[in-house]
Design a protein around this motif. Sequence first.
Motif, PDB file in Angstrom:
ATOM      1  N   GLU A 167       0.833  -1.212   0.055  1.00 21.78           N
ATOM      2  CA  GLU A 167      -0.065   0.017  -0.158  1.00 21.78           C
ATOM      3  C   GLU A 167       0.744   1.352   0.022  1.00 21.78           C
ATOM      4  O   GLU A 167       0.765   2.219   0.733  1.00 21.78           O
ATOM      5  N   TYR A 199     -11.511  -0.744   4.102  1.00 26.79           N
ATOM      6  CA  TYR A 199     -12.655  -1.626   3.327  1.00 26.79           C
ATOM      7  C   TYR A 199     -13.659  -1.682   4.622  1.00 26.79           C
ATOM      8  O   TYR A 199     -14.929  -1.705   4.422  1.00 26.79           O
ATOM      9  N   ALA A 229     -11.887  -2.270  11.409  1.00 28.97           N
ATOM     10  CA  ALA A 229     -10.611  -3.021  11.400  1.00 28.97           C
ATOM     11  C   ALA A 229      -9.721  -2.586  12.267  1.00 28.97           C
ATOM     12  O   ALA A 229      -8.787  -3.091  12.959  1.00 28.97           O
ATOM     13  N   GLY A 232      -4.195  -2.619  -1.660  1.00 26.02           N
ATOM     14  CA  GLY A 232      -6.001  -2.936  -1.201  1.00 26.02           C
ATOM     15  C   GLY A 232      -6.771  -2.497  -2.272  1.00 26.02           C
ATOM     16  O   GLY A 232      -6.672  -1.273  -3.055  1.00 26.02           O
ATOM     17  N   ILE A 285      -5.219  -6.854  -3.089  1.00 28.73           N
ATOM     18  CA  ILE A 285      -6.118  -7.609  -2.339  1.00 28.73           C
ATOM     19  C   ILE A 285      -7.326  -7.331  -2.257  1.00 28.73           C
ATOM     20  O   ILE A 285      -7.897  -6.219  -1.997  1.00 28.73           O
ATOM     21  N   GLU A 288     -11.289  -6.791  -1.006  1.00 26.59           N
ATOM     22  CA  GLU A 288     -11.981  -6.462   0.202  1.00 26.59           C
ATOM     23  C   GLU A 288     -11.011  -6.013   1.069  1.00 26.59           C
ATOM     24  O   GLU A 288     -10.837  -6.319   2.346  1.00 26.59           O
ATOM     25  N   CYS A 289     -10.093  -5.019   0.588  1.00 21.99           N
ATOM     26  CA  CYS A 289      -9.172  -4.582   1.430  1.00 21.99           C
ATOM     27  C   CYS A 289      -8.852  -2.973   1.261  1.00 21.99           C
ATOM     28  O   CYS A 289      -9.072  -2.303   0.078  1.00 21.99           O
ATOM     29  N   VAL A 347      -3.835  -2.517   5.205  1.00 21.91           N
ATOM     30  CA  VAL A 347      -3.731  -4.071   5.007  1.00 21.91           C
ATOM     31  C   VAL A 347      -3.310  -4.886   6.337  1.00 21.91           C
ATOM     32  O   VAL A 347      -3.949  -5.943   6.387  1.00 21.91           O
ATOM     33  N   GLU A 372      -6.600  -5.116   8.108  1.00 23.88           N
ATOM     34  CA  GLU A 372      -7.633  -5.794   7.491  1.00 23.88           C
ATOM     35  C   GLU A 372      -7.393  -7.275   6.929  1.00 23.88           C
ATOM     36  O   GLU A 372      -8.527  -7.923   7.151  1.00 23.88           O
ATOM     37  N   LYS A 373      -6.116  -7.574   6.492  1.00 21.26           N
ATOM     38  CA  LYS A 373      -5.836  -8.629   5.959  1.00 21.26           C
ATOM     39  C   LYS A 373      -4.706  -9.220   6.549  1.00 21.26           C
ATOM     40  O   LYS A 373      -3.506  -9.675   5.911  1.00 21.26           O
TER      41      LYS A 373
END
Length: 168
Positions: free
Chosen positions: A5, A56, A60, A113, A137, A139-140, A144, A147-148
């Motif tokens: 990102e 997203y 988060a 994302g 990625i 749904e981000c 990052v 969220e993931k």
Amino acid sequence: MSTIETPFFGLDFPGYVDPRVPYWHLGMHMNMDITRFLVEGREQQYLRHFFRDFAYNPQAMPEEEVALYVMQMKQPGNLRANLNHYGYIPQMAEQTAELAKEKLKVPMLAWGGSHSFGSHCFDSAKAISVNASGGVIEECGHWVFEEKTQFISEELQAFWKRAGRGQA
């Protein structure tokens, strides 16, 4: 080398859009004194906007973590220090343009994302490295690692393992 990102400034390839164009805050933050004047005393509202609207999944970043960022930003000199990164963007663009004249030989991992920089990170990596991997990625947003977490941890570990063996 891995970048998650991260916007790239100063590149020139088909389809490249300088991140200062679609992301209003980059230009604003480059004007550090004006931004400091507008944000001081409003750090909580300002940071909450970024943690919620650039995600997203707005949940988060837990509220207690936002509060920690706010506490740190309110410390004397911290807001200005945070903005220094943005003030350096014009120089960064010049340096990146110069360095990108010859592609990097080191392996490069780049993820963005889907609801933030999207393909910008990977497309830029492909433009500046002979050995780029990564992508978008789903749904981000921008956060990052919040969220993931599992996904990006696994990707980084696999990349570093491959790089250590010269196979990245």
